[in-house]
Scaffold this motif. Structure first.
Motif, PDB file in Angstrom:
ATOM      1  N   PRO A 103     -87.706  17.137 -12.687  1.00  0.00           N
ATOM      2  CA  PRO A 103     -87.147  15.955 -12.754  1.00  0.00           C
ATOM      3  C   PRO A 103     -85.643  16.261 -13.413  1.00  0.00           C
ATOM      4  O   PRO A 103     -84.767  15.614 -13.435  1.00  0.00           O
ATOM      5  N   LEU A 104     -85.615  17.519 -14.242  1.00  0.00           N
ATOM      6  CA  LEU A 104     -84.612  17.812 -14.929  1.00  0.00           C
ATOM      7  C   LEU A 104     -83.560  19.032 -14.147  1.00  0.00           C
ATOM      8  O   LEU A 104     -82.771  19.609 -14.793  1.00  0.00           O
ATOM      9  N   ARG A 105     -84.036  19.201 -12.973  1.00  0.00           N
ATOM     10  CA  ARG A 105     -83.122  20.083 -12.089  1.00  0.00           C
ATOM     11  C   ARG A 105     -81.989  20.086 -12.146  1.00  0.00           C
ATOM     12  O   ARG A 105     -81.066  21.109 -12.462  1.00  0.00           O
ATOM     13  N   ASP A 106     -81.223  19.044 -12.026  1.00  0.00           N
ATOM     14  CA  ASP A 106     -79.745  18.971 -11.762  1.00  0.00           C
ATOM     15  C   ASP A 106     -79.048  19.350 -13.088  1.00  0.00           C
ATOM     16  O   ASP A 106     -78.148  19.718 -13.302  1.00  0.00           O
ATOM     17  N   ARG A 107     -79.614  18.712 -14.223  1.00  0.00           N
ATOM     18  CA  ARG A 107     -79.119  18.995 -15.688  1.00  0.00           C
ATOM     19  C   ARG A 107     -79.428  20.221 -16.022  1.00  0.00           C
ATOM     20  O   ARG A 107     -78.178  20.916 -16.366  1.00  0.00           O
ATOM     21  N   ILE A 108     -80.475  20.977 -15.469  1.00  0.00           N
ATOM     22  CA  ILE A 108     -80.466  22.603 -15.911  1.00  0.00           C
ATOM     23  C   ILE A 108     -79.886  23.422 -14.921  1.00  0.00           C
ATOM     24  O   ILE A 108     -79.009  24.102 -15.817  1.00  0.00           O
ATOM     25  N   LEU A 109     -79.433  23.182 -13.765  1.00  0.00           N
ATOM     26  CA  LEU A 109     -78.709  23.891 -13.028  1.00  0.00           C
ATOM     27  C   LEU A 109     -77.066  23.680 -13.440  1.00  0.00           C
ATOM     28  O   LEU A 109     -76.269  24.862 -13.449  1.00  0.00           O
ATOM     29  N   SER A 110     -76.751  22.472 -13.684  1.00  0.00           N
ATOM     30  CA  SER A 110     -75.404  22.239 -13.837  1.00  0.00           C
ATOM     31  C   SER A 110     -74.886  22.913 -15.267  1.00  0.00           C
ATOM     32  O   SER A 110     -74.015  23.459 -15.439  1.00  0.00           O
ATOM     33  N   THR A 111     -75.883  23.090 -16.170  1.00  0.00           N
ATOM     34  CA  THR A 111     -75.588  23.935 -17.373  1.00  0.00           C
ATOM     35  C   THR A 111     -75.577  25.054 -17.226  1.00  0.00           C
ATOM     36  O   THR A 111     -74.832  25.826 -17.674  1.00  0.00           O
ATOM     37  N   LEU A 112     -76.499  25.717 -16.412  1.00  0.00           N
ATOM     38  CA  LEU A 112     -76.454  27.231 -16.171  1.00  0.00           C
ATOM     39  C   LEU A 112     -75.300  27.571 -15.481  1.00  0.00           C
ATOM     40  O   LEU A 112     -74.976  28.919 -15.701  1.00  0.00           O
ATOM     41  N   VAL A 113     -74.730  26.770 -14.771  1.00  0.00           N
ATOM     42  CA  VAL A 113     -73.578  27.287 -13.776  1.00  0.00           C
ATOM     43  C   VAL A 113     -72.536  27.764 -14.813  1.00  0.00           C
ATOM     44  O   VAL A 113     -71.872  28.894 -14.537  1.00  0.00           O
ATOM     45  N   THR A 114     -72.034  27.239 -15.897  1.00  0.00           N
ATOM     46  CA  THR A 114     -71.360  27.581 -16.862  1.00  0.00           C
ATOM     47  C   THR A 114     -71.641  28.842 -17.797  1.00  0.00           C
ATOM     48  O   THR A 114     -70.954  29.388 -18.435  1.00  0.00           O
ATOM     49  N   ASN A 115     -72.786  29.055 -17.591  1.00  0.00           N
ATOM     50  CA  ASN A 115     -73.529  30.412 -18.152  1.00  0.00           C
ATOM     51  C   ASN A 115     -74.137  31.352 -17.364  1.00  0.00           C
ATOM     52  O   ASN A 115     -74.905  32.111 -17.664  1.00  0.00           O
ATOM     53  N   TYR A 116     -73.464  31.477 -16.031  1.00  0.00           N
ATOM     54  CA  TYR A 116     -74.181  32.277 -15.030  1.00  0.00           C
ATOM     55  C   TYR A 116     -74.359  33.702 -15.444  1.00  0.00           C
ATOM     56  O   TYR A 116     -75.243  34.471 -15.336  1.00  0.00           O
ATOM     57  N   SER A 117     -73.310  34.496 -15.882  1.00  0.00           N
ATOM     58  CA  SER A 117     -73.396  35.502 -16.787  1.00  0.00           C
ATOM     59  C   SER A 117     -74.643  35.935 -17.695  1.00  0.00           C
ATOM     60  O   SER A 117     -75.071  37.004 -17.623  1.00  0.00           O
ATOM     61  N   ARG A 118     -74.739  35.053 -18.428  1.00  0.00           N
ATOM     62  CA  ARG A 118     -75.709  35.025 -19.582  1.00  0.00           C
ATOM     63  C   ARG A 118     -77.150  35.009 -18.946  1.00  0.00           C
ATOM     64  O   ARG A 118     -78.000  35.623 -19.190  1.00  0.00           O
ATOM     65  N   VAL A 119     -77.317  34.255 -17.969  1.00  0.00           N
ATOM     66  CA  VAL A 119     -78.643  34.009 -17.021  1.00  0.00           C
ATOM     67  C   VAL A 119     -78.820  35.501 -16.423  1.00  0.00           C
ATOM     68  O   VAL A 119     -80.076  35.720 -16.648  1.00  0.00           O
ATOM     69  N   LEU A 120     -77.927  36.027 -15.769  1.00  0.00           N
ATOM     70  CA  LEU A 120     -78.237  37.421 -15.103  1.00  0.00           C
ATOM     71  C   LEU A 120     -78.249  38.329 -15.821  1.00  0.00           C
ATOM     72  O   LEU A 120     -78.997  39.317 -15.446  1.00  0.00           O
TER      73      LEU A 120
END
Length: 586
Positions: A103-120
């Motif tokens: 249910p939170l997929r879109d919110r999660i991914l939209s936020t992670l896009v701006t933090n992609y380098s930290r995710v990786l």
């Protein structure tokens, strides 16, 4: 600010001729370096949103349910905390469900896009390599390094501009090999023309006049030579933050700084938000600050809107001159168009500008500047007519994929027609059917090309005159045109169609080229539906097929139009146009 965004090729061309005319003139002189980002490959490789969902799903699918200390669960939880989920929200995520169903997929991914380098940069246990989420989570070898990836409109257009000698350097943060693949398809001389620099040693390769600089690494090389190139793939925050300070990157950094200091910048599909890029730009400007006012603009952004990182880039570039001039500097930089339309417009604009200068070089001494302007206006009309076919008629009613496919087909036809016309003109032969090669009008800016004693500037100027005459006929409705196809050799370079005529037109530079074309069997000299346009003075008529200079003598035969002879026998572009119609039987 620039008056809104523009999404069609004709609209971009109009902007090139008005508010961005200084940029356009400088681009035609070869003054701009291209700085490229993921936006130019967005229709060929997955975007960051899709890739991050892939990373999340990879971690989720690897979780061992009965292992409370599962390293994949721990890594995924850390990733979700980067999405700003609180404890209760984090606990509500059902790891037994695919990520696409959360249910939170879109919110999660939209936020992670701006933090992609930290995710990786998130580590997966103690035994996995630091780049696990890059190499395995993103599946770099099969995502960015796949040999099945095909170049898009942007890559082919950039390759054309490089082969035309208008872009010597392209700096890219992209891992894919699509630009290199486009260059390799368009020219058989890739190995001697192009230097691809991924690591410092690559800059020692001298000779090639085109360079592609991949400062964040290359997935193709990493796929083929993993031990040497895998560690050069830059995406993680820890890599980006220390990139400019690492000794092994010093040569690359200095090279980028020199390009940014000494040359003008056109950015396409590059967000310019990574910290290492800002450090490079800041270091470059310390050596030589950009003044304001600046003509042409030091930085042009092929974007519809300015984001905060773009504004920061302009602030770095113009230094103290930015204060008090932020609005006009932003207006000078924001083109208002994305890469596909910008690059298609640049190709059409650049080819037309080259022909226009060649027409001036040939005609001004004969008829004066007014005649030159008239012919150049006719060339612009031909360019604009071509540009009107670059976009679908009703793009608002179409899906993005349909618009992209339409533009791909236009680019393919443009490449084929240019290759067909220039191969016939230069060599008197048809190119390999559907071969996908590209023959440049000149391999350097035209002001430099005409200084080369071996460059056939007079013949190309006369070709420009002939194309201007065709453009005039199209604008006046005297005929319509159907472009040629390398797969249909006998159909000519273009067909000019009226109610009574369907003339297949071939352009050749001289009588020798004409003979080669006839011997190849591309046309029959007794075919009255053929019109041969010869740049040079028409050779003496052969006994077996006598004909007058201006075309027809009552016998069934191909029409002839010598541009050089006709210019000598007429007094103005208007008279020349009438002579062309007579020769073609229009």
């Amino acid at each position: 600010m620039t008056a809104g965004f523009v999404r069609t090729v004709p609209a971009v061309l109009e902007r090139f001729g008005s508010t961005f005319s200084e940029f356009t003139a400088a681009f035609h002189e070869g003054q701009y370096v291209l700085w490229l980002g993921s936006g130019i490959s967005r229709d060929r490789v997955p975007n960051v949103y899709v890739l991050l969902e892939r990373v999340v799903e990879h971690l989720r699918s690897k979780i061992v349910n009965d292992d409370a200390d599962c390293e994949y669960r721990a890594a995924l939880s850390e990733v979700l905390r980067l999405a700003g989920l609180g404890r209760e929200e984090l606990e509500s995520v059902d790891f037994s469900m695919p990520a696409e169903d959360w249910p939170l997929r879109d919110r999660i991914l939209s936020t992670l896009v701006t933090n992609y380098s930290r995710v990786l940069d998130v580590l997966v246990g103690d035994d996995k390599p630091e780049d696990y989420l890059v190499w395995t989570g993103l599946d770099v070898p099969n995502t960015y390094g796949s040999p099945d990836l095909e170049p898009d409109v942007e890559h082919y257009c950039i390759a054309i501009l490089m082969l035309e000698g208008l872009v010597a350097s392209a700096v890219t943060a992209n891992w894919d090999g699509l630009l290199e693949k486009a260059l390799g398809e368009l020219t058989p001389a890739f190995g001697s023309l192009v230097r691809v620099a991924v690591k410092p040693d690559d800059f020692r390769m001298t000779g090639p006049r085109i360079e592609v600089i991949k400062f964040h690494g290359c997935a193709v090389r990493a796929r083929d030579e993993e031990p040497e190139y895998r560690d050069l793939l830059i995406a993680r925050e820890s890599q980006i933050s220390r990139w400019t300070e690492q000794p092994e990157n010093r040569s690359m950094r200095k090279h980028l700084e020199v390009l940014y200091t000494d040359r003008l910048t056109l950015m396409l599909g590059l967000s310019a938000q990574d910290a290492n890029l800002h450090t490079v730009f800041a270091g470059a400007i310390q050596d030589l600050a950009r003044p304001w006012p600046a003509s042409p603009p030091a930085v042009v952004l092929s974007e519809e809107h300015l984001e905060s990182y773009h504004r920061n880039l302009l602030k770095i570039t113009y230094g103290s001159n930015h204060q008090g001039n932020a609005g006009v500097i932003a207006e000078s930089a924001l083109l208002g168009a994305y890469g596909k339309s910008t690059l298609l417009a640049l190709v059409l604009s650049s080819l037309t500008e080259k022909l226009s200068m060649l027409v001036e070089h040939e005609i001004e001494r004969v008829w004066g500047s007014a005649a030159v302007r008239q012919l150049q206006t006719d060339l612009l009309g031909l360019r604009d007519l071509a540009a009107s076919h670059a976009d679908p008629d009703d793009p608002e009613s179409l899906e993005h994929s349909a618009i992209v496919e339409f533009q791909r087909e236009f680019a393919a036809r443009l490449i084929d027609l240019t290759n067909l016309g220039l191969t016939v003109f230069r060599a008197g032969r048809m190119p390999t059917a559907g071969g996908g090669r590209y023959v440049p009008l000149s391999d350097r800016p035209i002001a430099q090309a005409v200084l080369n004693a071996d460059y056939p500037s007079k013949q190309f100027g006369r070709l420009g005159v002939a194309l201007a005459l065709i453009g005039r006929g199209l604008a006046s409705g005297h005929w319509s045109a159907v472009q040629g196809d390398s797969r249909a050799a006998g159909d000519g370079v273009v067909r000019l169609v009226t109610g009574q005529r369907n003339a297949r037109v071939f352009f050749v530079k001289d009588s020798t080229t004409l003979t080669e074309l006839e011997l190849e069997g591309s046309f029959d000299d007794s075919d009255e539906d053929v019109l041969i346009v010869i740049a040079d003075t028409e050779p003496p008529a052969q006994t077996r097929s006598p004909k007058s200079r201006f075309g027809r003598d009552g016998k069934a035969s191909a029409g002839r139009f010598s541009v050089a002879s006709s210019i000598a026998d007429t007094a103005s572009p208007d008279d020349l146009y009438e002579a062309f119609k007579l020769a073609g039987g229009f």
